[in-house]
Write an enzyme that holds these catalytic residues in place. Structure first.
Site, PDB file in Angstrom:
ATOM      1  N   GLU A 125      11.704  37.861  -8.756  1.00  0.00           N
ATOM      2  CA  GLU A 125      11.459  38.928  -9.724  1.00  0.00           C
ATOM      3  C   GLU A 125      12.689  39.819  -9.886  1.00  0.00           C
ATOM      4  O   GLU A 125      13.033  40.231 -10.998  1.00  0.00           O
ATOM      5  CB  GLU A 125      10.278  39.801  -9.267  1.00  0.00           C
ATOM      6  CG  GLU A 125       8.976  39.034  -9.080  1.00  0.00           C
ATOM      7  CD  GLU A 125       8.747  38.604  -7.652  1.00  0.00           C
ATOM      8  OE1 GLU A 125       7.619  38.770  -7.163  1.00  0.00           O
ATOM      9  OE2 GLU A 125       9.711  38.099  -7.013  1.00  0.00           O
ATOM     10  N   CYS A 183       5.410  41.109  -4.079  1.00  0.00           N
ATOM     11  CA  CYS A 183       5.171  41.837  -2.831  1.00  0.00           C
ATOM     12  C   CYS A 183       5.236  43.342  -3.086  1.00  0.00           C
ATOM     13  O   CYS A 183       5.924  43.817  -3.995  1.00  0.00           O
ATOM     14  CB  CYS A 183       6.195  41.435  -1.781  1.00  0.00           C
ATOM     15  SG  CYS A 183       7.901  41.896  -2.183  1.00  0.00           S
ATOM     16  N   ASP A 216       3.309   0.435  18.899  1.00  0.00           N
ATOM     17  CA  ASP A 216       4.368   0.203  17.913  1.00  0.00           C
ATOM     18  C   ASP A 216       5.721   0.811  18.263  1.00  0.00           C
ATOM     19  O   ASP A 216       6.711   0.522  17.566  1.00  0.00           O
ATOM     20  CB  ASP A 216       3.935   0.742  16.543  1.00  0.00           C
ATOM     21  CG  ASP A 216       2.682   0.063  16.018  1.00  0.00           C
ATOM     22  OD1 ASP A 216       2.449  -1.102  16.395  1.00  0.00           O
ATOM     23  OD2 ASP A 216       1.941   0.705  15.247  1.00  0.00           O
ATOM     24  N   GLU A 258       0.748  10.435  10.902  1.00  0.00           N
ATOM     25  CA  GLU A 258       0.839   9.004  10.626  1.00  0.00           C
ATOM     26  C   GLU A 258       0.083   8.176  11.667  1.00  0.00           C
ATOM     27  O   GLU A 258       0.280   6.969  11.759  1.00  0.00           O
ATOM     28  CB  GLU A 258       2.300   8.564  10.570  1.00  0.00           C
ATOM     29  CG  GLU A 258       3.090   9.189   9.435  1.00  0.00           C
ATOM     30  CD  GLU A 258       4.440   8.520   9.241  1.00  0.00           C
ATOM     31  OE1 GLU A 258       4.598   7.354   9.651  1.00  0.00           O
ATOM     32  OE2 GLU A 258       5.347   9.160   8.679  1.00  0.00           O
TER      33      GLU A 258
END
Length: 323
Positions: free
Chosen positions: A55, A78, A203, A259
């Site tokens: 702003e 704000c 994995d 994940e």
């Protein structure tokens, strides 16, 4: 909002806000325009933490043309002093007559106070609605959850076959190359990436960002009881999920990409700690194997569902709650 002119200006403000992506943390990205007689006379975005807010940049550019204008801003201005001065006072002093706001500040300590300050000063204040309001919230979805809930925004990412399985006999990969590249882009945009111990042991995942541009590597986490394998580079998080997320938030982690396999995913969603789902549907029928969620205690309605092709796969995105 009043009409298509405001919508077009807010579209522009959202575009400007994105220029600060990756540069403003821990602050949100914000864009702003000063509009007078239908013309943009000032515009700006929050460029970096500690720098002037959007702003202020737009008002400085507009100068005396701000008097009698409309200010369009993606996030509620704000009205408190932090690293910079309060934007609301600057807006009033500049002589702005009307303010259009994309999204309210989610911080429970200040939410709505900026709008109230402007209205008490005699300005007309209007909020975006519909799709633009959603986009304004989505633009800072991780920051909003971090501020309002005191934890990271959690996205669960998974690749599944058409019959909902997370493994395919005889194949290392479920998803195609385009989907796997997009996963690395998601990692690059996240503060942290995590799996469960089952995935670690099965994995040995690296969870790092590869083959795409990344400003920095995300933190790489494993949730569960240890120990981690000696060659693992992941951080072990062994406490209760909610407590671990609160601790991560305190360390500045605003976004977490999950994940892990179905055990971890089910634990997170049953605890109410998943905010968004990203599901890659692959052109396979596995016929058997684990599904991406275990049994849930009840149904969950998903919001803002969208689909798009990614190579030979289909990407489905949806929210568990409003961002």
């Amino acid at each position: 909002m009043a009409g298509t002119g405001d919508e077009q200006m807010l579209e522009r403000a959202l575009e400007l806000a994105e220029r600060g992506r990756g540069l403003t943390q821990p602050n949100p990205v914000v864009g702003a325009l000063v509009v007078r007689d239908g013309e943009i006379v000032g515009e700006g975005w929050h460029e970096r933490a500690g720098g002037p807010h959007a702003e202020i940049v737009a008002l400085t550019q507009a100068r005396e043309l701000a008097r009698g204008s409309t200010l369009v801003v993606t996030l509620e201005p704000c009205c408190f002093t932090g690293l910079t001065g309060p934007c609301c006072e600057a807006i009033v002093e500049a002589g702005v007559e009307r303010v259009v706001v994309g999204a309210i500040d989610p911080n429970p300590r200040v939410s709505g106070s900026g709008l109230e300050h402007l209205r008490e000063a005699g300005l007309r204040v209007e909020m975006a609605d519909g799709e633009l309001a959603f986009r304004a919230r989505r633009q800072n979805e991780a920051w909003r959850t971090w501020v309002a809930a005191g934890r990271p925004f959690v996205t669960y990412k998974v690749a599944v076959t058409l019959d909902g399985r997370v493994t395919l006999p005889g194949s290392r990969w479920l998803s195609g190359e385009a989907s796997r590249r997009l996963v690395h882009e998601l990692r690059a945009a996240s503060d942290a990436v995590a799996v469960g111990m089952g995935t670690v042991l099965a994995d040995s995942p690296r969870l790092d960002v590869r083959e795409v541009e990344a400003a920095r590597q995300p933190r790489r986490l494993a949730f569960g009881k240890g120990p981690l394998p000696e060659d693992s580079e992941l951080e072990l998080r062994s406490g209760p999920l909610a407590a671990e997320l609160a601790a991560l938030a305190g360390e500045g982690v605003q976004s977490l990409l999950l994940e892990g396999g179905p055990t971890l995913a089910t634990a997170f969603i049953e605890a109410g700690l998943v905010d968004k789902l990203i599901v890659f549907i692959t052109p396979h029928l596995a016929g058997a194997g684990s599904r991406f969620f275990g049994d849930l205690s009840g149904p969950i309605e998903l919001l803002h569902l969208s689909t798009e092709p990614v190579g030979e796969d289909v990407l489905i995105s949806a929210y568990v709650r409003e961002p």
